[in-house]
Scaffold this active site. Structure first.
Site, PDB file in Angstrom:
ATOM      1  CG  ASP A 145      -1.864  -1.180   1.219  1.00  0.00           C
ATOM      2  OD1 ASP A 145      -2.487  -1.413   0.164  1.00  0.00           O
ATOM      3  OD2 ASP A 145      -1.976  -1.881   2.243  1.00  0.00           O
ATOM      4  CE  LYS A 149      -5.203  11.833   0.625  1.00  0.00           C
ATOM      5  NZ  LYS A 149      -6.492  11.448   1.176  1.00  0.00           N
ATOM      6  CG  ASP A 181       0.909   1.499  -8.268  1.00  0.00           C
ATOM      7  OD1 ASP A 181       1.340   1.605  -7.098  1.00  0.00           O
ATOM      8  OD2 ASP A 181      -0.307   1.445  -8.536  1.00  0.00           O
TER       9      ASP A 181
HETATM   10  C1  LIG Z   1      -1.731  -3.166  -2.441  1.00  0.00           C
HETATM   11  S1  LIG Z   1      -1.893  -4.777  -1.810  1.00  0.00           S
HETATM   12  C2  LIG Z   1      -0.741  -5.714  -2.824  1.00  0.00           C
HETATM   13  C3  LIG Z   1      -1.000  -7.173  -2.771  1.00  0.00           C
HETATM   14  C4  LIG Z   1      -0.063  -8.030  -3.618  1.00  0.00           C
HETATM   15  N1  LIG Z   1       1.303  -7.959  -3.153  1.00  0.00           N
HETATM   16  C5  LIG Z   1      -0.129  -7.660  -5.075  1.00  0.00           C
HETATM   17  O1  LIG Z   1       0.858  -7.144  -5.618  1.00  0.00           O
HETATM   18  O2  LIG Z   1      -1.202  -7.898  -5.686  1.00  0.00           O
HETATM   19  C6  LIG Z   1      -1.028  -4.666  -0.274  1.00  0.00           C
HETATM   20  C7  LIG Z   1      -1.240  -5.871   0.617  1.00  0.00           C
HETATM   21  O3  LIG Z   1      -0.444  -5.742   1.795  1.00  0.00           O
HETATM   22  C8  LIG Z   1      -1.211  -6.156   2.911  1.00  0.00           C
HETATM   23  N2  LIG Z   1      -0.684  -5.427   4.086  1.00  0.00           N
HETATM   24  C9  LIG Z   1      -0.881  -4.120   4.369  1.00  0.00           C
HETATM   25  N3  LIG Z   1      -0.269  -3.791   5.514  1.00  0.00           N
HETATM   26  C10 LIG Z   1       0.328  -4.917   5.966  1.00  0.00           C
HETATM   27  C11 LIG Z   1       1.114  -5.215   7.111  1.00  0.00           C
HETATM   28  N4  LIG Z   1       1.400  -4.274   8.005  1.00  0.00           N
HETATM   29  N5  LIG Z   1       1.559  -6.489   7.271  1.00  0.00           N
HETATM   30  C12 LIG Z   1       1.269  -7.436   6.330  1.00  0.00           C
HETATM   31  N6  LIG Z   1       0.541  -7.206   5.230  1.00  0.00           N
HETATM   32  C13 LIG Z   1       0.079  -5.972   5.045  1.00  0.00           C
HETATM   33  C14 LIG Z   1      -2.642  -5.783   2.575  1.00  0.00           C
HETATM   34  O4  LIG Z   1      -3.594  -6.551   3.274  1.00  0.00           O
HETATM   35  C15 LIG Z   1      -2.678  -6.027   1.077  1.00  0.00           C
HETATM   36  O5  LIG Z   1      -3.120  -7.319   0.758  1.00  0.00           O
END
Ligand SMILES: C[S@@+](CC[C@H](N)C(=O)[O-])C[C@H]1O[C@@H](n2cnc3c(N)ncnc32)[C@H](O)[C@@H]1O
Length: 243
Positions: A145, A149, A181
């Site tokens: 993620d 911001k 991205d």
């Molecule tokens: C934008 S998605 C990308 C998912 C995948 N890597 C992809 O490229 O399709 C980010 C993922 O990271 C996970 N995530 C966010 N914060 C996290 C954290 N602190 N620990 C583990 N996973 C996390 C979210 O649940 C989400 O599935």
């Protein structure tokens, strides 16, 4: 395995829990997925309450893996499932708190009879502070993620301390793969890496960062970014020395 009280091996390294800011659950799970969660997931779940601390990840598997790799935030699990099939002698840990993504991977593990994946379903920093030092050969952080911001920057998984933590946990010669991205996130990674002597970024050509590395596949977020006209970047750092 015996149960030990957790010591905090990162004291002094500055690990700050990034917390988890995403959703834990989305659409309602089908009956089949509920069953997978109840019956299959417990067999591959990493339960820190019943493991030694520090946790030697080699011991999580029913075989002695040649190496252990870690994928943080695997989303729907397509990349980790691909790596698992392509590298059956490697043990791979996947971390994902989002239940719907996690159960998609469990489904894939069951369908393809994958034996070399273990899953942690909580926030990544909880696992990082319990892992044995020098135990990981590859770490993937693919399309985390971006939190672009300014007021949300501290939510990013990769913060200035993150490479210290990776240095602590990875073997020398190990690889850290990051893709995004979000140009500002990639810039941060390159800037942080350029300040360090313990990680090197060695693109074979100045265009390397524009292409997904070999022996990898497109993830769901990667595809979404392409469809929406964004540019993806790919950084691969190598750990060259231990701090
Ligand atoms: C934008 S998605 C990308 C998912 C995948 N890597 C992809 O490229 O399709 C980010 C993922 O990271 C996970 N995530 C966010 N914060 C996290 C954290 N602190 N620990 C583990 N996973 C996390 C979210 O649940 C989400 O599935």
């Amino acid at each position: 395995m015996g149960k030990h009280r957790s010591r905090r091996p990162f004291e002094g390294l500055g690990l700050n829990s990034s917390g988890f800011y995403g959703r834990r659950k989305g659409y309602k799970l089908s009956a089949r997925k509920e069953t997978l969660l109840r019956e299959v997931f417990p067999k591959i779940r990493i339960d820190l309450d019943s493991t030694n601390i520090p946790l030697d990840p080699q011991l999580l598997f029913n075989f002695r893996p040649k190496e252990v790799w870690l994928e943080i935030g695997f989303g729907g699990g397509e990349h980790i499932a691909y790596q698992s099939q392509a590298n059956p002698d490697i043990g791979i840990i996947g971390v994902e708190p989002f239940l719907n993504g996690l159960v998609s991977l469990v489904d894939e593990i069951e369908n393809k009879n994958l034996k070399n994946i273990r899953v942690f379903d909580k926030e990544i920093s909880i696992l990082l502070e319990r892992l044995k030092p020098n135990s990981l050969s590859k770490v993937f952080l693919l399309f985390p993620d971006p939190w672009p911001k300014k007021k949300h920057l501290k939510r990013r998984i990769l913060n200035p301390n993150f490479l210290n933590i990776l240095n602590h946990l990875m073997l020398e010669g190990g690889e850290f793969r990051f893709s995004s991205d979000d140009a500002s996130y990639t810039r941060l990674v390159v800037e942080l890496a350029s300040l360090r002597e313990d990680f090197s970024w060695c693109p074979k050509s100045c265009r390397d960062w524009q292409f997904r590395p070999e022996r990898s596949i497109e993830t769901r977020y990667e595809r979404k970014a392409i469809q929406q006209g964004r540019k993806n970047t790919y950084i691969s750092l190598r750990k060259t020395s231990t701090l």
